[in-house]
Design an enzyme around this catalytic site. Structure first.
Site: not given
Ligand SMILES: NC(=O)c1ccc[n+]([C@@H]2O[C@H](COP(=O)([O-])OP(=O)(O)OC[C@H]3O[C@@H](n4cnc5c(N)ncnc54)[C@H](O)[C@@H]3O)[C@@H](O)[C@H]2O)c1
Ligand SMILES: [Fe+2]
Lengths: 887, 91
Positions: A133, A265
């Site tokens: 990510t 996140c």
């Protein structure tokens, strides 16, 4: 000899070679060996040399930010290129801003006032797992941290982000080496498999695993048996409370949730909205480009982006645009839709969209009350987000505080975007990072924003501190004949004189009364001739209350003065619990119980001793007898010290011989014990030594010639002077033994002390079986202190050993002169009875706080031995196997 | 660089060649060579590799390599590289 290899073997985790070819193992070994050598060489670098490498690396990262962002998007097919550029820039520029002036080599921090210095020690080889990510930004960030801390890193990037990560590593390595860093300081695992990771994670030369990524990677890191910094997934709840600035909140949430298509996140997952602002909030979201899904759309979305088997998000949705996701499920949305908003009615498996969604799909929940809102936030927090991040938008400090209490998250972001807020240093003062520690809630070792200090072993140099000492005594001490006249100067409306029947009979009370101003109401509390008891104390306290006393005059021996101290304590602070206040302690200053400071009443305590021994008139101690349990309880606190001491020898002229001897030896014991105490200081020494001289000179005279005014006066002063010493240096094992023995067999305090004294001097002068830890003393000096006493007394002797023997002999001679029974046996206590009692006596003595300042730490067996020595009354010089003198 | 039979001063400017030279002379060493590190302040990867090789050759030939005047920082690096047990040290 224990070899380095043997030590290493002991802590080694077994290697994980399963599924690896010999060739692959050789490759992995090369990677580690290169990193290990680089780390070893790097450990020689200075701070300047390190800093000279860091800055160009940061500049190179900034320069290549766009290039790396593009590579990342092309390779991973997730996220937003422009946002990834920002991430790369934050990872370099913001990290640099934080680390640039920080010391990471040698001494990094000093705390002169605490005598502490912190020194940095690099970790060595770090194995770093990086996520898909935030691929390049995480690599850039970790490279900068590693160089700043002189560590080598082997990167193991997510397989689907290998190209961009290895390119980032290459750029960082080239720049670092060009500016002086050791070759091989960064390595990057090629086309790795889980077996490679497993092998490296358990490799003996890998010192730390820094795993940023999904739960699998983090779990593997922690189960490797190596120190790990694993930081995992989240599920950020957001509470949008009615007092919030709504326009700001909505924009912040959109910024955050759409940033890099929601891949951070820490980004918002479920927004819990207060009922009254719910509709307006959704309207604002819609106005700014969000699509509010209806029930059917929500259901469709849930079926598509959440794996029905696992309940977790589908990887194919991660980092995708809202429009792409909409298109994928056949949802018609406006072309510029930024965000898909899905109303949910609860949290958990029945509400699939309540989990972490690293893409621009945001759940919203309508809460009817603050309580409900907080509860749902807690649910989200516990549905995979423990320890990670949470967000609140509110202007209500009380609610913000409550949110902070009930939510378990390492970062609780207030009135700002969650993802960028959590990264630190943009919207707040959090430490900038690309690895969010999730604490034990998330199965991690820290809740911190991981940064340079997690890449260092911090060593603490703790210098020996000289603890503050003190010398506290009442500030008014009047002494010499007729000092009692000073009572006159203390105004009082109502005074209670506490005394014994004998002293009243002798006429001592009348003498005192003479000097009390006529306007004072005077009442008498005559307490029994025994050591203070709880019942007696409470009766007098009632009288004090009744007469609203503002002054207490304690006229008597230690027993009366101690009783008066406790009466004053209970009168001024009725809630004081004596049992609790007498709780055991090791160091007076760190003691658990606190003496009350709030006073209901106030009374001056004037102590007029009528014995020359306890010195209770200046001490902070009070000894209370617990009749039921046949033991003595010692209370100790400077608040117990009398306000005024009047040391007038006219009150001791009447002392019978036995009392003179008993109290005189108590005084000598105080001085000798304070003299060798671990708390002794030059202040207490001067008092102790002077008192000892006075006792040896005047006690025999006062005993033989009770009417000798000079001897009486000197002994009276000696008792007070010795007490000033032991008020501050405390006593020792002699008192612990005497308290236990005296209470058990009803033997007067001084007499009990006398039975132990010669044995205790010999005991303390010998090489201790166990030294007593004490920051106040340097080396073991008890024997030398006794030798100094012998010198002061002019006892002769050449060596320390001889002088100690002479002191013991002189003490024995004094005791003989005072006609003391010289053994416990001589008191008529049978051997059998004593034998039965000794184990209990030793336990009681061990619990007595008196010995805590003794120079030698008494062992239980030694206490028993001392009791037996006192029983037989053997002179220690004749004792079989007499302890050896310390050199 | 000064060379006395069995004893060699290591010059910081050319450590690796000196170590290589010492390795070559191991055959004529009478069971022991002494390398004087007192003017060496730091070691790099090349030096560590050369030392590793020297230790291996010396072990093969049964020659003891004594390092003298090694500063404690370098000693620590050798420790990190698990090399200390392969040399003898003389202060
Ligand atoms: N608070 C402290 O710092 C401290 C220190 C050491 C001992 N103590 C405690 O003090 C108590 C012992 O005190 P003490 O040794 O003074 O004895 P004491 O107060 O118990 O008195 C002993 C007896 O002598 C009588 N007496 C007192 N003065 C007299 C006088 N001038 N003429 C004739 N008779 C007199 C008393 O009425 C009593 O009957 C013990 O409880 C001991 O634990 C307290
Ligand atoms: Fe005492």
């Amino acid at each position: 000899m224990i070899t380095d290899e043997a030590v290493e073997e002991r802590g080694r985790v077994s290697p994980a070679t399963e599924g690896l070819t010999a060739e692959r193992i050789a490759y992995l070994e090369r990677l580690v060996s290169q990193a290990r050598t680089a780390a070893a060489v790097f450990s020689q670098f200075t701070q300047d040399e390190v800093d000279r490498v860091v800055k160009p690396m940061v500049l190179a990262g900034l320069e290549q930010a766009q290039y790396l962002a593009r590579l990342a998007v092309e390779e991973t097919r997730l996220g937003v290129m422009e946002d990834k550029v920002i991430k790369n820039m934050v990872a370099t520029e913001f990290a640099y801003h934080y680390v640039k002036d920080k010391r990471t080599v040698g001494v990094i921090r000093e705390y002169p006032e605490r005598n502490l210095v912190e020194v940095a020690e690099p970790i060595g080889v770090i194995l770093s797992l990086t996520p898909i990510t935030n691929p390049t930004s995480t690599v850039l960030f970790k490279c900068i941290m590693a160089i700043k801390t002189r560590n080598a890193v082997i990167f193991s990037p997510h397989p689907k982000a290998w190209n961009c990560c290895s390119e980032a590593v290459k750029i960082m390595l080239e720049t670092a080496v060009k500016h002086g860093a050791p070759e091989g300081v960064f390595g990057c695992l090629e086309s790795h498999t889980l077996q490679d990771n497993a092998y490296l994670m358990r490799h003996k030369d890998v010192a730390l695993i820094d795993a940023t990524g999904g739960p699998g990677a983090v779990k593997a890191a922690y189960s490797s048996g190596k120190p790990a910094l694993g930081v995992g997934p989240g599920n950020t709840p957001v509470y949008l409370e009615k007092s919030a600035d709504l326009s700001t909140a909505v924009v912040d949430i959109i910024i955050s949730k759409t940033f890099d298509n929601g891949t951070i996140c820490a980004s918002e997952q479920t927004v819990v909205i207060d009922d009254v602002i719910y509709d307006l909030t959704l309207k604002k979201f819609a106005e700014l480009g969000a699509h509010i899904c209806n029930e059917k759309e929500t259901k469709l979305l849930a079926q598509t982006v959440i794996d029905p088997q696992t309940g977790f998000m589908q990887p194919m949705a991660v980092g995708q645009k809202a429009t792409s996701i909409a298109r994928f499920i056949g949802l018609s949305v406006k072309p510029k839709t930024k965000l898909l908003i899905v109303p949910i009615q609860g949290v958990g498996r029945e509400h699939p969209l309540s989990v972490e969604k690293l893409f621009p799909v945001l759940a919203v929940y309508r809460a009817k009350s603050v309580e409900e809102a907080l509860r749902v936030c807690v649910d989200v927090n516990h549905a995979g987000g423990l320890g990670h991040t949470a967000v609140i938008f509110s202007r209500n400090d009380e609610i913000i505080r409550k949110f902070g209490e009930v939510i378990n998250a390492g970062r609780i972001i207030i009135n700002s975007p969650g993802s960028i807020g959590a990264l630190g240093a943009v919207y707040n003062d959090l430490v900038p990072t690309f690895a969010f520690g999730c604490g034990t809630g998330g199965g991690n070792s820290t809740t911190d924003n991981v940064n340079i200090y997690h890449y260092l072993n911090i060593k603490r140099l703790a210098r020996r501190t000289q603890a503050h000492m003190w010398f506290r005594v009442p500030n008014q001490i009047y002494f010499n004949l007729n000092a009692v006249e000073n009572v006159r100067q203390f105004p009082s409306r109502s005074t209670i004189i506490v005394t014994n029947p004998a002293l009243e009979r002798i006429g001592h009370v009348d003498i005192v009364r003479r000097y009390i101003p006529p306007e004072t109401h005077v009442h008498l509390s005559v307490i029994p001739d025994t050591e203070p008891e709880t019942k007696v104390v409470s009766e007098t306290v009632e009288a004090l209350k009744f007469y609203k006393a503002d002054q207490i005059i304690a006229l008597g021996g230690g027993s009366v003065i101690d009783a008066a101290k406790i009466m004053k304590l209970k009168y001024e602070s009725p809630e004081a619990d004596l049992e609790e206040l007498a709780a055991p302690f090791l160091d007076l200053r760190k003691r658990v119980v606190e003496y009350p400071t709030a006073k209901v009443n106030r009374a001056r305590l004037i102590a007029i001793p009528t014995t020359s021994g306890t010195g209770s008139e200046v001490t902070p101690f009070a000894v209370l007898t617990d009749k039921q349990r046949r033991r003595k309880v010692t209370l100790a606190d400077y608040s117990l010290s009398p306000d005024v001491a009047i040391v007038d020898p006219q009150f001791v002229m009447s002392m019978p011989k036995g009392l003179t001897a008993d109290t005189g030896i108590d005084c000598l014991t105080h001085a000798l014990e304070a003299g060798v105490s671990n708390y002794a200081s030059p202040y207490t020494d001067s008092n102790a030594m002077q008192a000892i001289r006075m006792v040896f000179k005047y006690l025999p005279v006062a005993y033989e010639h009770p009417g000798d005014e000079e001897a009486r006066s000197m002994m009276h002063n000696a008792a007070c002077i010795a007490a000033m010493a032991f008020s501050n240096a405390s006593v020792g094992v002699n008192h612990a033994l005497a308290h236990a023995f005296g209470a058990r067999f009803g033997i007067a305090h001084g007499r009990a002390n006398a039975l132990m004294l010669p044995h205790v001097i010999a005991y303390n002068a010998a090489v201790p079986t166990k030294f007593m830890p004490s920051p106040y003393q340097k080396g073991y000096v008890a024997h030398k202190k006794y030798a100094t006493v012998a010198d002061l007394l002019g006892l002769g002797g050449r060596t320390v050993e001889e002088k100690v023997s002479k002191l013991i002999a002189a003490t024995e001679q004094l005791l003989d002169q005072l006609e003391f029974p010289r053994s416990i046996a001589a008191l008529g206590i049978s051997k059998e009875e004593f034998e039965r009692t000794v184990p209990e006596l030793a336990k009681t003595a061990y619990d007595d706080p008196s010995w805590r300042s003794n120079p030698r730490m008494p062992l239980m067996a030694e206490l028993i031995e001392l009791f037996w020595q006192a029983y037989h009354g053997r002179g220690p010089a004749e004792a079989s196997g007499a302890p050896q003198q310390a050199g | 660089m000064a060379t006395i039979a069995g004893w060699q001063k290591i010059d910081e400017a050319c450590i690796v060649p000196a170590l290589e030279q010492a390795g070559e002379k191991l055959d004529c060493a009478a069971g022991e060579v002494v390398l004087d590190f007192s003017s060496v302040r730091r070691v790099d990867q090349g030096v560590l590799q050369a030392m590793e090789e020297l230790a291996s050759v010396a072990a093969e030939k049964g020659v003891r390599v004594v390092l003298c005047g090694v500063n404690v920082h370098i000693y620590r690096v050798l420790k990190l590289m698990k090399l200390t047990s392969r040399f003898s040290f003389l202060s």
